[in-house]
Write an enzyme that holds these catalytic residues in place. Structure first.
Site, mmCIF file in Angstrom:
data_model
loop_
_atom_site.group_PDB
_atom_site.id
_atom_site.type_symbol
_atom_site.label_atom_id
_atom_site.label_comp_id
_atom_site.label_asym_id
_atom_site.label_seq_id
_atom_site.Cartn_x
_atom_site.Cartn_y
_atom_site.Cartn_z
ATOM 1 N N GLY A 98 0.826 -1.208 0.000
ATOM 2 C CA GLY A 98 0.000 0.000 0.000
ATOM 3 C C GLY A 98 0.859 1.256 0.000
ATOM 4 O O GLY A 98 0.571 2.228 0.702
ATOM 5 N N SER A 128 1.352 3.343 -2.504
ATOM 6 C CA SER A 128 1.000 4.367 -3.494
ATOM 7 C C SER A 128 0.400 5.625 -2.882
ATOM 8 O O SER A 128 0.452 6.692 -3.485
ATOM 9 C CB SER A 128 0.029 3.776 -4.524
ATOM 10 O OG SER A 128 -1.000 3.066 -3.866
ATOM 11 N N ARG A 129 -0.193 5.480 -1.695
ATOM 12 C CA ARG A 129 -0.881 6.642 -1.107
ATOM 13 C C ARG A 129 -0.722 6.669 0.411
ATOM 14 O O ARG A 129 -0.275 5.694 1.018
ATOM 15 C CB ARG A 129 -2.383 6.580 -1.427
ATOM 16 C CG ARG A 129 -2.676 6.804 -2.867
ATOM 17 C CD ARG A 129 -4.176 6.846 -3.157
ATOM 18 N NE ARG A 129 -4.787 5.525 -3.153
ATOM 19 C CZ ARG A 129 -5.839 5.195 -2.429
ATOM 20 N NH1 ARG A 129 -6.393 6.069 -1.601
ATOM 21 N NH2 ARG A 129 -6.347 3.983 -2.493
ATOM 22 N N ASN A 185 1.225 -2.548 5.348
ATOM 23 C CA ASN A 185 0.432 -1.335 5.527
ATOM 24 C C ASN A 185 -0.873 -1.360 4.718
ATOM 25 O O ASN A 185 -1.823 -0.663 5.064
ATOM 26 C CB ASN A 185 1.298 -0.129 5.116
ATOM 27 C CG ASN A 185 0.486 1.110 4.846
ATOM 28 O OD1 ASN A 185 0.116 1.832 5.774
ATOM 29 N ND2 ASN A 185 0.171 1.373 3.577
ATOM 30 N N SER A 209 -4.241 -0.538 14.206
ATOM 31 C CA SER A 209 -5.057 0.665 14.432
ATOM 32 C C SER A 209 -5.534 0.648 15.880
ATOM 33 O O SER A 209 -5.656 -0.441 16.478
ATOM 34 C CB SER A 209 -6.276 0.631 13.504
ATOM 35 O OG SER A 209 -7.270 1.531 13.957
ATOM 36 N N TYR A 218 -13.097 -4.228 10.379
ATOM 37 C CA TYR A 218 -11.804 -3.535 10.445
ATOM 38 C C TYR A 218 -11.143 -3.761 11.809
ATOM 39 O O TYR A 218 -9.951 -4.076 11.891
ATOM 40 C CB TYR A 218 -12.068 -2.047 10.189
ATOM 41 C CG TYR A 218 -10.851 -1.168 10.089
ATOM 42 C CD1 TYR A 218 -10.123 -1.081 8.901
ATOM 43 C CD2 TYR A 218 -10.438 -0.386 11.164
ATOM 44 C CE1 TYR A 218 -9.018 -0.245 8.800
ATOM 45 C CE2 TYR A 218 -9.340 0.453 11.069
ATOM 46 C CZ TYR A 218 -8.631 0.522 9.883
ATOM 47 O OH TYR A 218 -7.549 1.345 9.786
ATOM 48 N N ALA A 252 -9.871 -7.276 12.075
ATOM 49 C CA ALA A 252 -8.644 -7.450 11.278
ATOM 50 C C ALA A 252 -7.450 -6.819 11.997
ATOM 51 O O ALA A 252 -6.362 -7.413 12.066
ATOM 52 C CB ALA A 252 -8.820 -6.815 9.900
ATOM 53 N N LYS A 253 -7.655 -5.629 12.554
ATOM 54 C CA LYS A 253 -6.543 -4.915 13.202
ATOM 55 C C LYS A 253 -6.152 -5.576 14.523
ATOM 56 O O LYS A 253 -4.973 -5.572 14.897
ATOM 57 C CB LYS A 253 -6.908 -3.442 13.408
ATOM 58 C CG LYS A 253 -7.096 -2.671 12.100
ATOM 59 C CD LYS A 253 -5.856 -2.702 11.227
ATOM 60 C CE LYS A 253 -5.952 -1.807 10.014
ATOM 61 N NZ LYS A 253 -4.761 -1.886 9.168
HETATM 62 P P1 NAP Z 1 -5.267 4.910 2.012
HETATM 63 O O1 NAP Z 1 -4.855 6.329 1.919
HETATM 64 O O2 NAP Z 1 -6.665 4.532 1.708
HETATM 65 O O3 NAP Z 1 -4.249 4.021 1.119
HETATM 66 C C1 NAP Z 1 -4.442 2.628 1.087
HETATM 67 C C2 NAP Z 1 -3.263 1.995 0.399
HETATM 68 O O4 NAP Z 1 -3.433 0.564 0.431
HETATM 69 C C3 NAP Z 1 -3.149 2.378 -1.075
HETATM 70 O O5 NAP Z 1 -1.797 2.406 -1.405
HETATM 71 C C4 NAP Z 1 -3.862 1.225 -1.771
HETATM 72 O O6 NAP Z 1 -3.421 1.038 -3.128
HETATM 73 C C5 NAP Z 1 -3.416 0.065 -0.901
HETATM 74 N N1 NAP Z 1 -4.286 -1.103 -0.995
HETATM 75 C C6 NAP Z 1 -5.624 -1.167 -0.749
HETATM 76 N N2 NAP Z 1 -6.068 -2.422 -0.952
HETATM 77 C C7 NAP Z 1 -5.001 -3.156 -1.345
HETATM 78 C C8 NAP Z 1 -4.822 -4.502 -1.740
HETATM 79 N N3 NAP Z 1 -5.842 -5.371 -1.784
HETATM 80 N N4 NAP Z 1 -3.579 -4.906 -2.094
HETATM 81 C C9 NAP Z 1 -2.545 -4.040 -2.080
HETATM 82 N N5 NAP Z 1 -2.644 -2.765 -1.726
HETATM 83 C C10 NAP Z 1 -3.854 -2.324 -1.367
HETATM 84 O O7 NAP Z 1 -5.007 4.338 3.497
HETATM 85 P P2 NAP Z 1 -4.164 4.941 4.719
HETATM 86 O O8 NAP Z 1 -5.065 5.793 5.496
HETATM 87 O O9 NAP Z 1 -2.859 5.422 4.258
HETATM 88 O O10 NAP Z 1 -3.988 3.596 5.581
HETATM 89 C C11 NAP Z 1 -2.837 2.795 5.486
HETATM 90 C C12 NAP Z 1 -2.912 1.745 6.593
HETATM 91 O O11 NAP Z 1 -2.993 2.404 7.858
HETATM 92 C C13 NAP Z 1 -4.157 0.865 6.499
HETATM 93 O O12 NAP Z 1 -3.825 -0.446 6.879
HETATM 94 C C14 NAP Z 1 -5.089 1.486 7.498
HETATM 95 O O13 NAP Z 1 -6.003 0.564 7.992
HETATM 96 C C15 NAP Z 1 -4.113 1.930 8.566
HETATM 97 N N6 NAP Z 1 -4.627 2.984 9.411
HETATM 98 C C16 NAP Z 1 -5.037 4.177 8.883
HETATM 99 C C17 NAP Z 1 -5.534 5.151 9.737
HETATM 100 C C18 NAP Z 1 -5.992 6.483 9.225
HETATM 101 O O14 NAP Z 1 -6.546 7.264 10.012
HETATM 102 N N7 NAP Z 1 -5.788 6.828 7.981
HETATM 103 C C19 NAP Z 1 -5.618 4.895 11.111
HETATM 104 C C20 NAP Z 1 -5.198 3.678 11.614
HETATM 105 C C21 NAP Z 1 -4.701 2.728 10.754
HETATM 106 P P3 NAP Z 1 -4.100 1.909 -4.350
HETATM 107 O O15 NAP Z 1 -3.555 3.308 -4.221
HETATM 108 O O16 NAP Z 1 -3.639 1.217 -5.576
HETATM 109 O O17 NAP Z 1 -5.577 1.854 -4.139
#
Ligand code: NAP
Length: 245
Positions: free
Chosen positions: A11, A13-14, A89, A141, A154, A157-158
């Site tokens: 993950g 890319s973003r 991630n 998380s 979610y 999973a976490k």
């Molecule tokens: P995000 O901005 O939605 O980015 C998600 C990333 O995961 C993207 O790079 C996406 O690829 C990739 N992805 C999604 N499904 C995938 C799959 N099946 N196989 C491979 N890659 C996949 O998410 P984020 O907020 O940065 O979150 C990153 C991690 O932190 C996640 O595990 C999330 O649960 C955890 N987290 C986030 C927060 C928060 O507040 N944001 C809080 C706690 C935990 P594409 O770009 O190609 O779609």
């Protein structure tokens, strides 16, 4: 600090994953990252990584698909020779109260967020065991620690990722491989931007009164990937502005 090390970030890319790729590259690691399908975002991460004197590459791979994961790790280890650091991630959310959540929505989140991490870890463990060194970092998380209404899939999973982290830490410690988890609260990314939140009310409920920046989470991951964290394993570190105190 990570010169000569190879890091794989799922993950990348973003959001948090992209910030982690950049932090690890800043520290000198070569970076291979996986993404689900957003080519433009992957290209943007690659462009940002090109500012550093490291090797980098992007691999389109759905981490919930065993065959894709095997093939991706086969080709990335061929290109990068080894893997020293794995950051699990990649993640999605499909929020709904359990009463209305479809079984497939529960399973999909488990398949990507939890089983995907296991599948990627399985690919790097033999390499790390052979080298008698390695660092695995799972992005969990606070939802996995304290639950969250609307996130049964979610949060499960976490929480599962925390169990996986502690178990891998125990299984792999004798081979000098550490495994730790990071548990963010609210982080400024596309994931939280898409949530139907009253942002002001949420910020009020966070003791530090703001969301984290992805770079702040990345710095913690960068530390766990570094020599400074050699004696830390099986740990879950909250980075949540105090929301889960
Ligand atoms: P995000 O901005 O939605 O980015 C998600 C990333 O995961 C993207 O790079 C996406 O690829 C990739 N992805 C999604 N499904 C995938 C799959 N099946 N196989 C491979 N890659 C996949 O998410 P984020 O907020 O940065 O979150 C990153 C991690 O932190 C996640 O595990 C999330 O649960 C955890 N987290 C986030 C927060 C928060 O507040 N944001 C809080 C706690 C935990 P594409 O770009 O190609 O779609």
């Amino acid at each position: 600090m990570l010169k000569g090390k190879v890091a794989v970030v799922t993950g990348g890319s973003r959001g948090i994953g992209r910030a982690v790729c950049i932090e690890l590259a800043k520290q000198g690691a070569d970076v291979a990252f996986l993404y689900a399908g957003n080519e433009a975002a992957a290209e943007e991460t690659l462009a940002l990584l090109s500012a550093y004197d490291v090797k980098s590459a992007a691999y389109r791979c759905d981490v919930s698909d065993t065959a894709q994961v095997r093939e991706t790790f086969r080709s990335l280890t061929e290109a990068f020779q080894t893997v020293d650091i794995l950051v699990n991630n990649a993640g999605i959310n499909k929020d709904k109260l359990a009463m209305t959540m479809r079984e497939e929505e529960f399973e999909q989140v488990i398949d990507i967020n939890l089983s995907g991490a296991f599948k990627c870890a399985k690919q790097v463990i033999p390499l790390m065991v052979k080298k008698r060194s390695g660092k695995i970092i799972n992005i969990s998380s606070v939802a996995g620690l304290i639950g969250n209404a609307g996130q049964s899939n979610y949060a499960a999973a976490k929480a599962g990722l925390i169990g996986l982290t502690k178990t891998l830490a125990k299984e792999l410690a004798a081979r000098n491989i550490t495994c730790n988890a990071v548990a963010p609260g609210f982080v400024e990314t596309d994931m939280t931007a898409a949530l139907p939140l009253n942002r002001e009310a949420v910020e009020k409920s966070i003791p530090l009164h703001r969301f984290a920046k992805a770079e702040e989470v990345a710095k913690l991951v960068g530390f766990l990937a570094s020599d400074g964290a050699d004696y830390i394993t099986g740990e879950v570190i909250r980075i949540d502005g105090g929301i889960a105190i």
